[in-house]
Write an enzyme that holds these catalytic residues in place. Structure first.
Site, PDB file in Angstrom:
ATOM      1  N   THR A 120       0.854  -1.193   0.000  1.00  0.00           N
ATOM      2  CA  THR A 120       0.000   0.000   0.000  1.00  0.00           C
ATOM      3  C   THR A 120       0.897   1.253   0.000  1.00  0.00           C
ATOM      4  OG1 THR A 120      -1.695  -1.246   1.185  1.00  0.00           O
ATOM      5  CG2 THR A 120      -1.940   1.130   1.270  1.00  0.00           C
ATOM      6  N   THR A 159      -3.836   1.456  -2.919  1.00  0.00           N
ATOM      7  CA  THR A 159      -3.198   0.148  -2.824  1.00  0.00           C
ATOM      8  C   THR A 159      -3.565  -0.783  -3.971  1.00  0.00           C
ATOM      9  OG1 THR A 159      -2.806  -1.694  -1.275  1.00  0.00           O
ATOM     10  CG2 THR A 159      -5.069  -0.920  -1.463  1.00  0.00           C
ATOM     11  N   ASP A 191      -8.763  -9.271   0.622  1.00  0.00           N
ATOM     12  CA  ASP A 191      -9.189  -8.531   1.815  1.00  0.00           C
ATOM     13  C   ASP A 191     -10.607  -8.909   2.246  1.00  0.00           C
ATOM     14  OD1 ASP A 191      -6.955  -7.179   2.618  1.00  0.00           O
ATOM     15  OD2 ASP A 191      -7.453  -5.292   1.629  1.00  0.00           O
TER      16      ASP A 191
HETATM   17  N1  GLY Z   1      -5.230  -3.906   1.228  1.00  0.00           N
HETATM   18  C1  GLY Z   1      -4.927  -3.340   2.463  1.00  0.00           C
HETATM   19  C2  GLY Z   1      -6.066  -2.628   3.061  1.00  0.00           C
HETATM   20  O1  GLY Z   1      -6.925  -2.168   2.348  1.00  0.00           O
HETATM   21  O2  GLY Z   1      -6.168  -2.539   4.248  1.00  0.00           O
END
Ligand code: GLY
Length: 611
Positions: free
Chosen positions: A422, A440, A464
């Site tokens: 990120t 990210t 995620d």
């Molecule tokens: N992909 C990391 C976040 O969104 O927390």
């Protein structure tokens, strides 16, 4: 030889030049930092201390003191600029933002320029194939929270990452099936249209030039390319691993395909990405590798404009990201718990580690079990962010003993430890506007898939989601039904772009971070270091960090950052300590007398550039 100071001062007065500093991938500040305004400094006090002390609206800064074993010294300077500042993980991208600021653009114009430039110069996380969040605070008091998180494709389904035996596969991480529908281009274009003053074509020029003409790879990017195993597996290997060999530092990286894509966006707006030949290339890439993003998914993508979570902490106001990110809720809940103490414990003491970790632990329990996309589930936002709920949670904290997470919540499951991927950038301008943006691809270099003909990487954001609700995925991630996969749904994020206002409602601090769940705690600690401990921004960024995310039930600390006696006390209180070399990648700006200070992450690469 001229010292830096007179040169800087002369430049400031006579030519209005830009100010910058950079840090290399070694984590050690190396750049020609231009950091000072005239004025003598008490030894070790940091430049911001002197500036702040003379302005009644800015609280005086207090020198920090770190353990002898800590790798960063206290009392370092920050980059100072009188008018405007941009800080990111790529000095070139920060320069792109500063170009726009110098041309009279506002912080939103510059942030959008920076976002597109990062897609060129920091392709491991800067992106047009992923998504992000932007908090905006305008000088006239308006605020905005733009959610341009990816969404699950319409053909996605709850169990799409399970094999026929019901076991989780790695397809949410690597390859074509791992991607959500990208939101970055639509989000940045929306921000510019609503809050910017320049055209997309104008703000994208620096990014287009960087892609078309190339730039020299530095040690940080070279190291990232070398370690990008997933990139080797897909078409981008032809550019980043020519002949199978990773591009080395010192090599000029020219990206003609990406330049063409950026030109299409600059000429046609979001339609240049979500329709036409770029969209066709993306869908063709999907079809080559079994991915499911369709032309219709791309055409249907829409960013959401939400209300920032507005909270108070000891007289300051925080503007933070609401769900679909968990960042603002979790940080607010933790800060509300900490505010129940009349004052913070001394920074770095066992009591400080104990109270801060206990607050994070409780906030993460709620984060992991109650949050998800508000367009799909009901999120108890008011309760979780209320002072009365924090008081209830505080009552459960034993001042002398750690509480095992399973005692606080017996149903709690483990979250993984995520690497520092990120990227976050902060921008302020001379008009009083500020922007905090985190973006990210999820993992570094995303899914590894590179869109042939269009020259950009795709995200692996589908990981995620809770790919198997109630069961650990391949990284140990277990989340609940609220974050289960559904078509069109946003996956829960930890991204925490945040703007802090002082008691006069002026922008004081702009911050955010990279690093999975540590984004929340890292951003929070830079804020606490400034508000509670009155550190200069340079000290607040260098201070040793901690992390607790409920499960695994351990208190992560930075190696060398905690004095041995404090570690002994924490163990005696029942904490299980887990030392890591580095925690979190933050990029922040703070207002000081006469201008702005910017600090890019000392543990990572980056640059602060202003004028
Ligand atoms: N992909 C990391 C976040 O969104 O927390």
């Amino acid at each position: 030889m001229l010292s830096k100071w007179p040169l800087t001062f002369a430049c400031l007065v006579m030519c209005g030049c830009s100010y910058s500093s950079s840090t290399s991938g070694t984590g050690i500040a190396t750049g020609t930092a231009v950091q000072t305004t005239p004025g003598a400094m008490p030894a070790g006090a940091g430049r911001g201390a002197a500036r702040g002390a003379a302005d009644p609206r800015i609280a005086p800064r207090v020198p920090a003191s770190f353990p002898e074993s800590w790798r960063f010294a206290a009392g370092e300077s920050a980059t100072f600029a009188p008018n405007a500042m941009a800080v990111s993980n790529s000095e070139l991208a920060s320069r792109a933002a500063n170009q726009i600021l110098e041309r009279g653009g506002n912080a939103v114009d510059a942030a959008v320029a920076l976002g597109f430039a990062l897609a060129v110069t920091w392709p491991e996380a800067g992106n047009i194939g992923g998504g992000g969040y932007m908090i905006i605070r305008l000088a006239d008091g308006r605020t905005a929270a733009l959610d341009y998180r990816e969404v699950a494709p319409s053909a996605a389904s709850r169990d799409m990452y399970l094999d026929s035996a019901g076991n989780l596969t790695d397809r949410s991480v690597t390859g074509h099936l791992a991607s959500g529908v990208p939101g970055a281009v639509a989000g940045m274009a929306r921000a510019l249209e609503r809050y910017g003053t320049m055209t997309l074509r104008e703000v994208m020029q620096p990014a287009i030039a960087l892609a078309r003409d190339g730039f020299v790879i530095d040690t940080a990017l070279a190291s990232s390319i070398r370690n990008s195993e997933r990139t080797r597996l897909f078409a981008g290997a032809s550019l980043f691993f020519p002949g199978g060999v990773p591009l080395a530092s010192g090599t000029r990286l020219v990206q003609p395909e990406l330049a063409r894509t950026l030109e299409a966006i600059a000429a046609n707006g979001p339609a240049g990405f979500y329709r036409g030949w770029v969209a066709d290339s993306l869908v063709a890439e999907m079809q080559r590798g079994g991915g499911i993003i369709s032309l219709n998914d791309l055409r249907s993508y829409a960013p959401r404009e939400r209300r920032p979570i507005q909270s108070t902490y000891r007289g300051f106001t925080l503007l933070a990201m609401p769900p679909s990110s968990s960042g603002g809720v979790t940080m607010t809940e933790a800060h509300n718990i900490l505010e129940t103490w009349p004052a913070s414990a001394k920074y770095g003491s066992a009591q400080w580690y104990h109270t801060v970790a206990s607050a994070y632990q409780r906030a993460f329990i709620d984060r992991n079990s109650k949050l998800g996309d508000p367009d799909f589930i009901s999120v108890p936002l008011e309760r979780l962010t209320s002072k009365s709920y924090a008081a209830q949670l505080r009552a459960g904290i034993n001042p002398l003993r750690a509480t095992p997470t399973r005692v606080v919540d017996s149903t709690m499951q483990a979250l993984p430890r995520e690497p520092m991927n990120t990227t976050h950038y902060s921008v302020t301008d001379s008009f009083g506007n500020a922007v905090a943006t985190t973006t990210t691809l999820n993992g570094s270099w995303g899914s590894g898939v590179w869109v042939r003909g269009a020259g950009f990487f795709l995200n692996n954001e589908m990981d995620d989601f809770a790919a198997q609700p109630g069961m650990p995925n391949m990284f140990g991630l277990v989340q609940g039904e609220q974050n289960a996969i559904a078509p069109g749904k946003r996956m829960l994020s930890a991204m925490s772009p945040t703007i802090v206002l002082d008691s006069a409602n002026q922008v004081l601090l702009v911050a955010g971070a990279a690093g999975g769940p540590t984004i929340i705690t890292g951003t929070s600690q830079v804020i606490l270091n400034v508000l509670d401990h009155r550190m200069t921004l340079a000290d607040a960024m260098r201070a040793p960090r901690l992390h607790h995310q409920a499960l695994p039930d351990s208190l992560t600390i930075e190696q060398g950052g905690v004095a041995p006696a404090v570690q002994d006390s924490l163990r005696a209180m029942g904490w299980s300590l887990r030392p890591l070399r580095a925690l979190v990648n933050v990029n922040a700006i703070m207002r000081v007398r006469g201008g702005w200070e910017g600090v890019s992450e000392p543990r990572r690469s980056g640059g602060a550039v202003g004028h």
